[in-house]
Design a protein around this motif. Structure first.
Motif, PDB file in Angstrom:
ATOM      1  N   GLN A  25       0.981  -1.180   0.078  1.00  0.00           N
ATOM      2  CA  GLN A  25       0.006  -0.022   0.012  1.00  0.00           C
ATOM      3  C   GLN A  25       1.059   1.087  -0.236  1.00  0.00           C
ATOM      4  O   GLN A  25       1.833   1.403   0.980  1.00  0.00           O
ATOM      5  CB  GLN A  25      -0.970   0.026   1.227  1.00  0.00           C
ATOM      6  N   VAL A  26       0.727   2.153  -1.012  1.00  0.00           N
ATOM      7  CA  VAL A  26       1.588   3.010  -1.141  1.00  0.00           C
ATOM      8  C   VAL A  26       0.726   4.497  -0.983  1.00  0.00           C
ATOM      9  O   VAL A  26      -0.334   4.719  -1.593  1.00  0.00           O
ATOM     10  CB  VAL A  26       2.002   3.237  -2.707  1.00  0.00           C
ATOM     11  N   PRO A  27       1.458   5.549  -0.432  1.00  0.00           N
ATOM     12  CA  PRO A  27       0.683   6.731  -0.211  1.00  0.00           C
ATOM     13  C   PRO A  27       0.865   7.650  -1.437  1.00  0.00           C
ATOM     14  O   PRO A  27       1.934   8.284  -1.347  1.00  0.00           O
ATOM     15  CB  PRO A  27       1.289   7.535   1.035  1.00  0.00           C
ATOM     16  N   GLY A  28       0.311   7.501  -2.427  1.00  0.00           N
ATOM     17  CA  GLY A  28       0.632   8.284  -3.712  1.00  0.00           C
ATOM     18  C   GLY A  28      -0.004   9.894  -3.606  1.00  0.00           C
ATOM     19  O   GLY A  28      -0.809  10.158  -2.683  1.00  0.00           O
ATOM     20  N   THR A  29       0.581  10.853  -4.249  1.00  0.00           N
ATOM     21  CA  THR A  29       0.265  11.936  -4.286  1.00  0.00           C
ATOM     22  C   THR A  29      -1.004  12.193  -4.678  1.00  0.00           C
ATOM     23  O   THR A  29      -1.726  13.217  -4.275  1.00  0.00           O
ATOM     24  CB  THR A  29       1.265  12.821  -5.285  1.00  0.00           C
ATOM     25  N   ASP A  30      -1.557  11.282  -5.878  1.00  0.00           N
ATOM     26  CA  ASP A  30      -2.780  11.460  -6.251  1.00  0.00           C
ATOM     27  C   ASP A  30      -3.870  10.585  -5.731  1.00  0.00           C
ATOM     28  O   ASP A  30      -4.871  10.517  -6.189  1.00  0.00           O
ATOM     29  CB  ASP A  30      -3.061  11.053  -7.830  1.00  0.00           C
ATOM     30  N   GLY A  31      -3.507   9.986  -4.253  1.00  0.00           N
ATOM     31  CA  GLY A  31      -4.323   8.959  -3.707  1.00  0.00           C
ATOM     32  C   GLY A  31      -3.486   7.670  -3.501  1.00  0.00           C
ATOM     33  O   GLY A  31      -2.576   7.401  -4.209  1.00  0.00           O
ATOM     34  N   ASP A  32      -4.012   7.066  -2.372  1.00  0.00           N
ATOM     35  CA  ASP A  32      -3.448   5.835  -1.916  1.00  0.00           C
ATOM     36  C   ASP A  32      -3.549   4.709  -2.889  1.00  0.00           C
ATOM     37  O   ASP A  32      -4.813   4.611  -3.713  1.00  0.00           O
ATOM     38  CB  ASP A  32      -4.077   5.250  -0.489  1.00  0.00           C
ATOM     39  N   MET A  33      -2.724   3.909  -3.313  1.00  0.00           N
ATOM     40  CA  MET A  33      -2.996   2.572  -4.061  1.00  0.00           C
ATOM     41  C   MET A  33      -2.288   1.352  -3.570  1.00  0.00           C
ATOM     42  O   MET A  33      -1.467   1.555  -2.662  1.00  0.00           O
ATOM     43  CB  MET A  33      -2.273   2.929  -5.530  1.00  0.00           C
ATOM     44  N   THR A  34      -2.762   0.291  -3.992  1.00  0.00           N
ATOM     45  CA  THR A  34      -2.207  -0.696  -3.709  1.00  0.00           C
ATOM     46  C   THR A  34      -1.718  -1.641  -4.738  1.00  0.00           C
ATOM     47  O   THR A  34      -2.480  -1.970  -5.927  1.00  0.00           O
ATOM     48  CB  THR A  34      -3.316  -1.795  -2.938  1.00  0.00           C
ATOM     49  N   ALA A  35      -0.451  -1.974  -4.719  1.00  0.00           N
ATOM     50  CA  ALA A  35       0.223  -2.870  -5.697  1.00  0.00           C
ATOM     51  C   ALA A  35       0.243  -4.426  -5.299  1.00  0.00           C
ATOM     52  O   ALA A  35       0.587  -4.433  -4.499  1.00  0.00           O
ATOM     53  CB  ALA A  35       1.593  -2.328  -5.918  1.00  0.00           C
ATOM     54  N   MET A  36      -0.383  -5.208  -6.373  1.00  0.00           N
ATOM     55  CA  MET A  36      -0.193  -6.698  -6.268  1.00  0.00           C
ATOM     56  C   MET A  36       0.460  -7.332  -7.320  1.00  0.00           C
ATOM     57  O   MET A  36       0.588  -6.627  -8.389  1.00  0.00           O
ATOM     58  CB  MET A  36      -1.571  -7.049  -5.830  1.00  0.00           C
TER      59      MET A  36
END
Length: 132
Positions: A25-36
């Motif tokens: 789970q990444v705190p992205g500048t444009d919103g959090d995202m989950t990489a799988m």
């Protein structure tokens, strides 16, 4: 182990993590995202926040102050401006992060002021989410 991707987290000072993760789970500048595993190729910038990686020994969490993440179907590489394992995160470290962000706000050019203030607000939110 099926269903994993290689997770690497580095900062200018050191490598903080390198292991097979089922999700990050990444705190992205444009919103959090989950990489799988199988994620579409993506490059994103990071905002200050908590990055979480689910690995063989459970969830590992890291406070990041910004940086970049490169994600593809088999790996995620995070290049953090600064990163600290959450268990090593102290009020003093957070105070330093916040002081640096405040300094950036004070010297920001008018066209950069909004971004600097957003970064400061993200740092303050990081402090609150870390319980310090």
């Amino acid at each position: 182990m099926a269903g994993t991707l290689q997770f690497d987290l580095v900062s200018p000072e050191r490598r903080l993590a390198s292991f097979a993760a089922t999700e990050v789970q990444v705190p992205g500048t444009d919103g959090d995202m989950t990489a799988m595993e199988g994620h579409a190729p993506t490059i994103t910038t990071l905002r200050p926040g908590i990055l979480r990686a689910q690995g063989p020994s459970g969830v590992q969490a890291y406070a990041v102050t910004g940086g970049f993440a490169e994600i593809n179907a088999t790996s995620i590489s995070v290049l953090a401006e600064k990163a600290v394992a959450v268990e090593e995160l102290t009020g003093t470290v957070l105070d330093e992060f916040i002081a640096e962000a405040r300094e950036l706000v004070s010297v920001a050019l008018p066209e950069d002021k909004d971004m600097a203030e957003r970064t400061l607000n993200d740092m303050l939110a990081l402090r609150a989410s870390a319980g310090h």
